[in-house]
Write a protein that holds these residues in place. Structure first.
Motif, PDB file in Angstrom:
ATOM      1  N   ALA A 110      37.965  -7.290  18.494  1.00  0.00           N
ATOM      2  CA  ALA A 110      39.275  -7.213  19.148  1.00  0.00           C
ATOM      3  C   ALA A 110      39.782  -8.613  19.456  1.00  0.00           C
ATOM      4  CB  ALA A 110      39.178  -6.394  20.437  1.00  0.00           C
ATOM      5  N   VAL A 111      41.109  -8.748  19.490  1.00  0.00           N
ATOM      6  CA  VAL A 111      41.750 -10.005  19.872  1.00  0.00           C
ATOM      7  C   VAL A 111      42.757  -9.706  20.971  1.00  0.00           C
ATOM      8  CG1 VAL A 111      41.459 -11.065  17.602  1.00  0.00           C
ATOM      9  CG2 VAL A 111      43.534  -9.762  18.089  1.00  0.00           C
ATOM     10  N   LEU A 112      43.145 -10.743  21.688  1.00  0.00           N
ATOM     11  CA  LEU A 112      44.130 -10.577  22.743  1.00  0.00           C
ATOM     12  C   LEU A 112      45.497 -10.368  22.114  1.00  0.00           C
ATOM     13  CD1 LEU A 112      44.337 -10.608  25.848  1.00  0.00           C
ATOM     14  CD2 LEU A 112      44.858 -13.053  25.702  1.00  0.00           C
ATOM     15  N   GLY A 113      46.139  -9.269  22.458  1.00  0.00           N
ATOM     16  CA  GLY A 113      47.466  -8.968  21.922  1.00  0.00           C
ATOM     17  C   GLY A 113      48.432  -8.707  23.049  1.00  0.00           C
ATOM     18  N   LEU A 118      43.844  -5.898  21.039  1.00  0.00           N
ATOM     19  CA  LEU A 118      44.191  -5.335  19.740  1.00  0.00           C
ATOM     20  C   LEU A 118      42.932  -5.266  18.888  1.00  0.00           C
ATOM     21  CD1 LEU A 118      46.145  -4.412  17.509  1.00  0.00           C
ATOM     22  CD2 LEU A 118      46.545  -6.847  16.999  1.00  0.00           C
ATOM     23  N   TYR A 119      42.572  -4.067  18.479  1.00  0.00           N
ATOM     24  CA  TYR A 119      41.365  -3.881  17.676  1.00  0.00           C
ATOM     25  C   TYR A 119      41.712  -4.108  16.204  1.00  0.00           C
ATOM     26  CZ  TYR A 119      38.678  -2.196  21.632  1.00  0.00           C
ATOM     27  OH  TYR A 119      37.999  -2.119  22.833  1.00  0.00           O
ATOM     28  N   ILE A 120      41.020  -5.074  15.567  1.00  0.00           N
ATOM     29  CA  ILE A 120      41.379  -5.461  14.204  1.00  0.00           C
ATOM     30  C   ILE A 120      40.330  -5.082  13.169  1.00  0.00           C
ATOM     31  CG2 ILE A 120      42.864  -7.332  14.996  1.00  0.00           C
ATOM     32  CD1 ILE A 120      40.633  -9.290  14.261  1.00  0.00           C
ATOM     33  N   ASP A 121      39.140  -4.683  13.591  1.00  0.00           N
ATOM     34  CA  ASP A 121      38.144  -4.227  12.615  1.00  0.00           C
ATOM     35  C   ASP A 121      37.120  -3.349  13.315  1.00  0.00           C
ATOM     36  OD1 ASP A 121      37.145  -3.936  10.081  1.00  0.00           O
ATOM     37  OD2 ASP A 121      35.964  -5.782  10.110  1.00  0.00           O
ATOM     38  N   VAL A 149      36.159  -9.467  28.315  1.00  0.00           N
ATOM     39  CA  VAL A 149      35.686 -10.687  27.664  1.00  0.00           C
ATOM     40  C   VAL A 149      36.870 -11.564  27.253  1.00  0.00           C
ATOM     41  CG1 VAL A 149      34.647 -11.550  25.523  1.00  0.00           C
ATOM     42  CG2 VAL A 149      33.465  -9.822  26.880  1.00  0.00           C
ATOM     43  N   LEU A 150      37.899 -10.959  26.712  1.00  0.00           N
ATOM     44  CA  LEU A 150      39.045 -11.717  26.205  1.00  0.00           C
ATOM     45  C   LEU A 150      39.763 -12.505  27.300  1.00  0.00           C
ATOM     46  CD1 LEU A 150      40.510  -9.106  23.692  1.00  0.00           C
ATOM     47  CD2 LEU A 150      39.435 -11.296  23.114  1.00  0.00           C
ATOM     48  N   VAL A 151      39.722 -12.005  28.536  1.00  0.00           N
ATOM     49  CA  VAL A 151      40.400 -12.719  29.635  1.00  0.00           C
ATOM     50  C   VAL A 151      39.416 -13.487  30.509  1.00  0.00           C
ATOM     51  CG1 VAL A 151      42.231 -10.987  29.692  1.00  0.00           C
ATOM     52  CG2 VAL A 151      40.295 -10.766  31.257  1.00  0.00           C
ATOM     53  N   SER A 152      38.151 -13.545  30.109  1.00  0.00           N
ATOM     54  CA  SER A 152      37.123 -14.082  30.995  1.00  0.00           C
ATOM     55  C   SER A 152      37.261 -15.573  31.270  1.00  0.00           C
ATOM     56  CB  SER A 152      35.723 -13.795  30.428  1.00  0.00           C
ATOM     57  OG  SER A 152      35.540 -14.420  29.172  1.00  0.00           O
ATOM     58  N   SER A 220      36.636 -10.818  20.631  1.00  0.00           N
ATOM     59  CA  SER A 220      35.437 -10.265  21.241  1.00  0.00           C
ATOM     60  C   SER A 220      34.827  -9.265  20.269  1.00  0.00           C
ATOM     61  CB  SER A 220      35.760  -9.580  22.573  1.00  0.00           C
ATOM     62  OG  SER A 220      36.664  -8.509  22.382  1.00  0.00           O
ATOM     63  N   MET A 221      33.522  -9.137  20.350  1.00  0.00           N
ATOM     64  CA  MET A 221      32.782  -8.190  19.514  1.00  0.00           C
ATOM     65  C   MET A 221      32.071  -7.214  20.438  1.00  0.00           C
ATOM     66  SD  MET A 221      29.547  -8.947  16.964  1.00  0.00           S
ATOM     67  CE  MET A 221      30.526  -9.695  15.665  1.00  0.00           C
ATOM     68  N   SER A 222      32.188  -5.938  20.137  1.00  0.00           N
ATOM     69  CA  SER A 222      31.572  -4.945  21.019  1.00  0.00           C
ATOM     70  C   SER A 222      30.713  -3.962  20.249  1.00  0.00           C
ATOM     71  CB  SER A 222      32.654  -4.166  21.786  1.00  0.00           C
ATOM     72  OG  SER A 222      33.436  -3.380  20.897  1.00  0.00           O
ATOM     73  N   VAL A 223      29.743  -3.430  20.961  1.00  0.00           N
ATOM     74  CA  VAL A 223      28.938  -2.303  20.488  1.00  0.00           C
ATOM     75  C   VAL A 223      29.209  -1.154  21.442  1.00  0.00           C
ATOM     76  CG1 VAL A 223      26.616  -1.405  20.132  1.00  0.00           C
ATOM     77  CG2 VAL A 223      27.138  -3.768  19.504  1.00  0.00           C
TER      78      VAL A 223
END
Length: 266
Positions: A110-113, A118-121, A149-152, A220-223
């Motif tokens: 995900a990236v900050l949108g 915004l989930y991109i993959d 994570v993106l705003v951390s 960010s990468m998530s599981v």
């Protein structure tokens, strides 16, 4: 020719004409306002107004030579953003596939949108029977591990401007700004964020930062998986694997320094 800027369809028509101007300039390099007007089939005043609007956003540059126009640096900025996102997906995809195979869970990038993630993959783990397709969707920042994570690394003031409306999606969704600040600070310190049953009941996700060549968090990468399977003990097992995978993607993007503060989640 009729200038129908005041008609109900004016906004859509203006957008269409503006995009056509960009296509014209991409093809010919430079063009005068009169040439643009003739190609569009509009009055010269309309063409001038459209070109001026594009110039105000740096998408068009006026050369000052008899009112000629060419593509501006804003186009490069937009193209660069798209290119960077495509590079991110390309570099992250094999790492995500390995991570999904190792954890047997779904992996998202995900990236900050704006005020959302915004989930991109997405890569679905082999043991996952069904999984929601998040790609292309904007997900709330405050209720997701990716969002936190993106705003951390934003200041508390910047975070609060970015959160948007703090909607409660479940009974467990944290909506208090002070508590969110504490959770985000903790996520920054340990290098990952864990969110359980806040966006959807029964869904747990853990996310880690992906950094660009400058060391800035660019994604960010998530599981993620069902909460009954992603219990605290399982999360503890996933965290180091996830953090290592995110670091690998960061390395592929040009970041060659170990992220600081990476410890297991508690």
């Amino acid at each position: 020719m009729r200038n129908d800027d005041d008609s109900n369809g004016a906004s859509v028509q203006s957008v269409d004409r503006a995009l056509t101007i960009l296509e014209i300039l991409a093809k010919v390099g430079e063009a005068g306002i009169g040439e643009v007007a003739t190609t569009l089939g509009v009055h010269k005043s309309t063409a001038s107004r459209l070109v001026s609007t594009l110039a105000a956003h740096d998408l068009v540059e006026l050369t000052g030579e008899r009112g000629r126009a060419r593509l501006g640096v804003g186009v490069l900025r937009l193209a660069g953003s798209t290119s960077a996102r495509l590079d991110l997906v390309q570099e992250a995809r094999p790492v995500c596939q390995e991570l999904a195979a190792e954890t047997n869970e779904t992996v998202n990038i995900a990236v900050l949108g704006g005020r959302s993630a915004l989930y991109i993959d997405q890569v679905i783990g082999p043991s996952t029977i069904t999984s929601h397709n998040w790609v292309g969707q904007h997900i709330p920042l405050h209720a997701t591990s990716n969002g936190r994570v993106l705003v951390s690394e934003l200041s508390p003031r910047e975070r609060r401007a970015t959160w948007g409306e703090l909607t409660a999606y479940t009974e467990g969704t944290v909506t208090d700004p002070d508590e969110l600040d504490r959770l985000v600070d903790a996520a920054r310190e340990r290098g990952c964020a864990v969110v359980r049953d806040e966006l959807d009941v029964g869904l747990t996700a853990v996310a880690a930062p992906v950094r660009n060549a400058h060391g800035e968090i660019c994604a960010s990468m998530s599981v993620s998986g069902p909460s009954f399977r992603m219990d605290p003990e399982r999360v503890e097992e996933v965290v180091p694997v996830l953090v290592a995978a995110a670091a690998e993607v960061s390395s592929r993007l040009g970041w060659h320094q170990e992220p600081v503060g990476l410890t297991a989640a508690t």
